[in-house]
Scaffold this motif. Structure first.
Motif, short mmCIF file in Angstrom:
data_model
loop_
_atom_site.label_atom_id
_atom_site.label_comp_id
_atom_site.label_asym_id
_atom_site.label_seq_id
_atom_site.Cartn_x
_atom_site.Cartn_y
_atom_site.Cartn_z
N GLU A 82 0.83 -1.20 0.00
CA GLU A 82 0.00 0.00 0.00
C GLU A 82 0.87 1.26 0.00
OE1 GLU A 82 -3.46 0.50 -0.18
OE2 GLU A 82 -3.24 -1.55 -0.91
N ARG A 85 2.02 1.59 -3.55
CA ARG A 85 0.87 1.96 -4.38
C ARG A 85 0.52 3.43 -4.23
NH1 ARG A 85 -3.48 3.71 -3.50
NH2 ARG A 85 -3.29 3.33 -1.26
N SER A 86 0.66 3.96 -3.03
CA SER A 86 0.29 5.35 -2.79
C SER A 86 1.19 6.33 -3.54
CB SER A 86 0.35 5.66 -1.29
OG SER A 86 1.69 5.65 -0.81
N LYS A 109 -6.62 -1.58 -9.07
CA LYS A 109 -7.89 -1.32 -8.40
C LYS A 109 -8.04 0.15 -8.00
CE LYS A 109 -9.44 -4.25 -5.35
NZ LYS A 109 -9.50 -5.15 -4.18
N GLU A 110 -6.92 0.82 -7.79
CA GLU A 110 -6.97 2.22 -7.36
C GLU A 110 -7.53 3.14 -8.44
OE1 GLU A 110 -3.90 5.35 -5.26
OE2 GLU A 110 -3.21 4.23 -7.01
N ASN A 111 -7.24 2.83 -9.70
CA ASN A 111 -7.63 3.70 -10.80
C ASN A 111 -8.23 2.86 -11.93
OD1 ASN A 111 -7.80 5.43 -13.03
ND2 ASN A 111 -5.84 6.44 -12.60
#
Length: 262
Positions: A82, A85-86, A109-111
């Protein structure tokens, strides 16, 4: 809707601690402990308690680290992913050393506009596979936007400047084809477009993997990296024992930045 919600099946991401060495060290520990019982015949057998203690300590470290990385022991593997990913940006993203696909899938999944590629060698020593990656992506509902392919970080099958963002987690030091592991960093920057971003987590402070510490900065600058951030992982999150040990994540650093626009 993700497939896991309809089938009840959950993704299999595993942990970074492999089962094979854990089992081997456990067997060695038990074997030497068993042989030490020969002390009833000869006191020299007491010496076997020394290797039993050493192998037992390694087994303890491996087992506890595996627990810390798991979903029941603090989820530190997920937390580290995470963190990476951030920092990810852009729509075309590459995950170098994707394992069972957890980081690549999290980035996707974030975008919903992102197209993510996961690259891994999937050697026999690891408990990862392309098939598990693809099944995990299907269960997470991103199979149409995440592709997985086999390849080495030493020479990746991509064109120059092909990706908007390149991420990698604890992979470069494992590239056996390269004596100088920083060459993998150069290769990662080659396929990053000008203006694109990168996020690399690796054991960059480990003198065994990176004996010439100044080379990392040199490779980054030669590859056009700017706005470089180089931060020890331990300063970004609290690492409990044994993750804070030198045999686990003590030497880990998060290196990020962007490639200078042409």
């Amino acid at each position: 809707m993700s497939a896991s919600r309809t089938t009840g099946e959950t993704p299999d991401y595993g942990t970074w601690i492999r089962t094979r060495p854990l089992v081997v060290f456990a067997i060695l520990t038990a074997s030497f402990l068993g042989l030490s019982l020969l002390m009833v015949i000869t006191p020299w057998a007491l010496l076997l308690l020394l290797p039993a203690g050493a192998f037992g300590y390694i087994t303890l470290i491996l087992a506890l680290a595996r627990h810390r990385f798991s979903n029941t022991g603090g989820q530190y593997q997920r937390l580290i992913h995470e963190l990476i990913r951030s920092h990810a940006r852009g729509e075309r993203v590459l995950d170098i050393g994707c394992g069972n696909g957890h980081l690549a899938i999290a980035v996707a999944k974030e975008n919903p506009q992102r197209l993510v590629t996961g690259l891994d060698y999937w050697g026999s020593a690891w408990e990862y596979s392309k098939q598990v990656c693809e099944r995990n992506a299907q269960l997470e509902g991103v199979a149409g936007r995440v592709a997985f392919m086999k390849g080495s970080a030493a020479a990746m099958p991509f064109s120059d400047a092909e990706f908007d963002c390149v991420v990698s987690c604890l992979t470069f030091h494992e590239v056996r084809e390269l004596q100088d592991k920083t060459e993998a960093v150069s290769e990662a920057l080659r396929i990053l477009r000008p203006g694109g971003s990168f996020v690399f987590l690796d054991l960059f402070s480990d003198p065994g993997a990176y004996p010439r510490q100044q080379l990392l900065r040199q490779r980054l600058e030669e590859g056009g990296a700017v706005d470089i951030s180089d931060v020890p992982l331990a300063s970004l999150m609290s690492l409990p024992f044994p993750l804070n040990g030198k045999r686990v994540l003590k030497h880990a650093r998060l290196v990020s930045g962007r490639k200078q626009a042409g």
